[in-house]
Design a protein around this motif. Structure first.
Motif, PDB file in Angstrom:
ATOM      1  N   LEU A 158       0.833  -1.211   0.000  1.00 15.27           N
ATOM      2  CA  LEU A 158       0.000   0.000   0.000  1.00 15.27           C
ATOM      3  C   LEU A 158       0.865   1.257   0.000  1.00 15.27           C
ATOM      4  O   LEU A 158       0.542   2.242  -0.681  1.00 15.27           O
ATOM      5  N   LEU A 159       1.979   1.227   0.722  1.00 19.20           N
ATOM      6  CA  LEU A 159       2.898   2.365   0.735  1.00 19.20           C
ATOM      7  C   LEU A 159       3.467   2.612  -0.664  1.00 19.20           C
ATOM      8  O   LEU A 159       3.520   3.753  -1.126  1.00 19.20           O
ATOM      9  N   GLY A 160       3.851   1.541  -1.352  1.00 17.47           N
ATOM     10  CA  GLY A 160       4.371   1.674  -2.712  1.00 17.47           C
ATOM     11  C   GLY A 160       3.351   2.281  -3.658  1.00 17.47           C
ATOM     12  O   GLY A 160       3.653   3.200  -4.427  1.00 17.47           O
ATOM     13  N   PHE A 161       2.117   1.786  -3.595  1.00 14.71           N
ATOM     14  CA  PHE A 161       1.065   2.335  -4.455  1.00 14.71           C
ATOM     15  C   PHE A 161       0.719   3.776  -4.079  1.00 14.71           C
ATOM     16  O   PHE A 161       0.409   4.596  -4.947  1.00 14.71           O
ATOM     17  N   SER A 162       0.784   4.103  -2.792  1.00 13.12           N
ATOM     18  CA  SER A 162       0.523   5.479  -2.355  1.00 13.12           C
ATOM     19  C   SER A 162       1.581   6.427  -2.908  1.00 13.12           C
ATOM     20  O   SER A 162       1.260   7.539  -3.343  1.00 13.12           O
ATOM     21  N   LEU A 163       2.835   5.988  -2.901  1.00  8.38           N
ATOM     22  CA  LEU A 163       3.913   6.813  -3.454  1.00  8.38           C
ATOM     23  C   LEU A 163       3.726   7.019  -4.961  1.00  8.38           C
ATOM     24  O   LEU A 163       3.922   8.129  -5.470  1.00  8.38           O
ATOM     25  N   LEU A 164       3.327   5.964  -5.661  1.00  9.22           N
ATOM     26  CA  LEU A 164       3.071   6.093  -7.098  1.00  9.22           C
ATOM     27  C   LEU A 164       1.919   7.066  -7.361  1.00  9.22           C
ATOM     28  O   LEU A 164       2.001   7.909  -8.259  1.00  9.22           O
ATOM     29  N   LEU A 165       0.863   6.950  -6.580  1.00 11.61           N
ATOM     30  CA  LEU A 165      -0.282   7.851  -6.726  1.00 11.61           C
ATOM     31  C   LEU A 165       0.117   9.290  -6.419  1.00 11.61           C
ATOM     32  O   LEU A 165      -0.288  10.220  -7.125  1.00 11.61           O
ATOM     33  N   LEU A 166       0.941   9.470  -5.392  1.00  6.98           N
ATOM     34  CA  LEU A 166       1.397  10.811  -5.035  1.00  6.98           C
ATOM     35  C   LEU A 166       2.269  11.412  -6.137  1.00  6.98           C
ATOM     36  O   LEU A 166       2.148  12.599  -6.461  1.00  6.98           O
ATOM     37  N   LEU A 167       3.120  10.602  -6.746  1.00  4.43           N
ATOM     38  CA  LEU A 167       3.939  11.080  -7.870  1.00  4.43           C
ATOM     39  C   LEU A 167       3.048  11.487  -9.046  1.00  4.43           C
ATOM     40  O   LEU A 167       3.308  12.504  -9.704  1.00  4.43           O
ATOM     41  N   THR A 168       2.003  10.716  -9.298  1.00  4.01           N
ATOM     42  CA  THR A 168       1.055  11.062 -10.362  1.00  4.01           C
ATOM     43  C   THR A 168       0.353  12.382 -10.034  1.00  4.01           C
ATOM     44  O   THR A 168       0.185  13.238 -10.916  1.00  4.01           O
ATOM     45  N   ASP A 169      -0.043  12.545  -8.770  1.00  3.76           N
ATOM     46  CA  ASP A 169      -0.673  13.800  -8.338  1.00  3.76           C
ATOM     47  C   ASP A 169       0.250  14.991  -8.585  1.00  3.76           C
ATOM     48  O   ASP A 169      -0.172  16.030  -9.103  1.00  3.76           O
ATOM     49  N   VAL A 170       1.510  14.854  -8.212  1.00  2.00           N
ATOM     50  CA  VAL A 170       2.483  15.934  -8.373  1.00  2.00           C
ATOM     51  C   VAL A 170       2.640  16.268  -9.856  1.00  2.00           C
ATOM     52  O   VAL A 170       2.670  17.444 -10.252  1.00  2.00           O
ATOM     53  N   TRP A 171       2.720  15.244 -10.703  1.00  2.00           N
ATOM     54  CA  TRP A 171       2.865  15.465 -12.143  1.00  2.00           C
ATOM     55  C   TRP A 171       1.647  16.200 -12.708  1.00  2.00           C
ATOM     56  O   TRP A 171       1.787  17.146 -13.485  1.00  2.00           O
ATOM     57  N   VAL A 172       0.434  15.792 -12.314  1.00  2.00           N
ATOM     58  CA  VAL A 172      -0.790  16.433 -12.808  1.00  2.00           C
ATOM     59  C   VAL A 172      -0.844  17.896 -12.359  1.00  2.00           C
ATOM     60  O   VAL A 172      -1.142  18.793 -13.162  1.00  2.00           O
TER      61      VAL A 172
END
Length: 194
Positions: A170-184
């Motif tokens: 879940l931590l790994g997926f949260s980091l990926l989602l957060l990186l996507t948020d930052v990019w958007v």
């Protein structure tokens, strides 16, 4: 994993043991919260939503405080009782906590969750209440040994609800989602949308 003798001797030295929610769980859930909610004020600003971004920022902040408060739970084990408590700044209407004297513990009952996991409840002799055994604490094996020491209930089969690898995923997926948020958000800012 400490033996009964080690857990008992550790306890006797301090006369009180405090168990906190695992830092891995706390960090993962807080990061997941921000990964899910961080884009909302930015999306409100670039879309025609009736909710002002400032209101979303305030709600996001209040939600973060509420989540942090819920994750500030601690289990206090003393010679006469077990207690689940929260810091004084957490309102009692939000998270109440509980206290149960050891002599009032009738049994430790297993129940299955809706997702197929297993949780345990203390059954009280003096009331019909059941008290959830906190299972996401650091030192859960030591907590279980203390429960066995003070109640005499066999806790050999009591295991934690979830394993660390579940929270690492879940931590790994949260980091990926957060990186996507930052990019958007970065893309929207650079395109002059915000």
């Amino acid at each position: 994993m400490p033996s009964n003798v080690e857990a008992a001797s550790d306890f006797e030295q301090s006369s009180c043991s405090i168990f906190y929610i695992s830092p891995l769980i706390r960090i993962t859930l807080i990061l997941f919260y921000f990964a899910l909610t961080l884009p909302l004020p930015f999306l409100a600003q670039v879309s025609s939503t009736p909710i002002p971004p400032l209101l979303l920022w305030v709600g996001l902040g209040l939600g973060a405080i509420a989540l942090y408060g819920a994750l500030s739970e601690r289990v206090i084990v003393e010679k006469e009782k077990i207690q689940v408590a929260y810091p004084v700044w957490v309102p009692r209407f939000f998270r109440k906590g509980w206290s149960l004297p050891w002599q009032d513990v009738k049994d430790l009952k297993m129940r299955t969750t809706g997702q197929g996991g297993i949780v345990y409840y203390f059954l009280s002799q003096s009331s019909d209440k059941a008290y959830l055994l906190p299972m996401r604490v650091v030192g859960f094996a030591r907590l279980v040994k203390l429960v066995e020491k003070f109640t005499g209930i066999d806790t050999t089969d009591v295991r934690p609800l979830s394993q660390p690898w579940m929270y690492l995923i879940l931590l790994g997926f949260s980091l990926l989602l957060l990186l996507t948020d930052v990019w958007v958000i970065w893309t929207a800012v650079n395109l002059g949308k915000i």
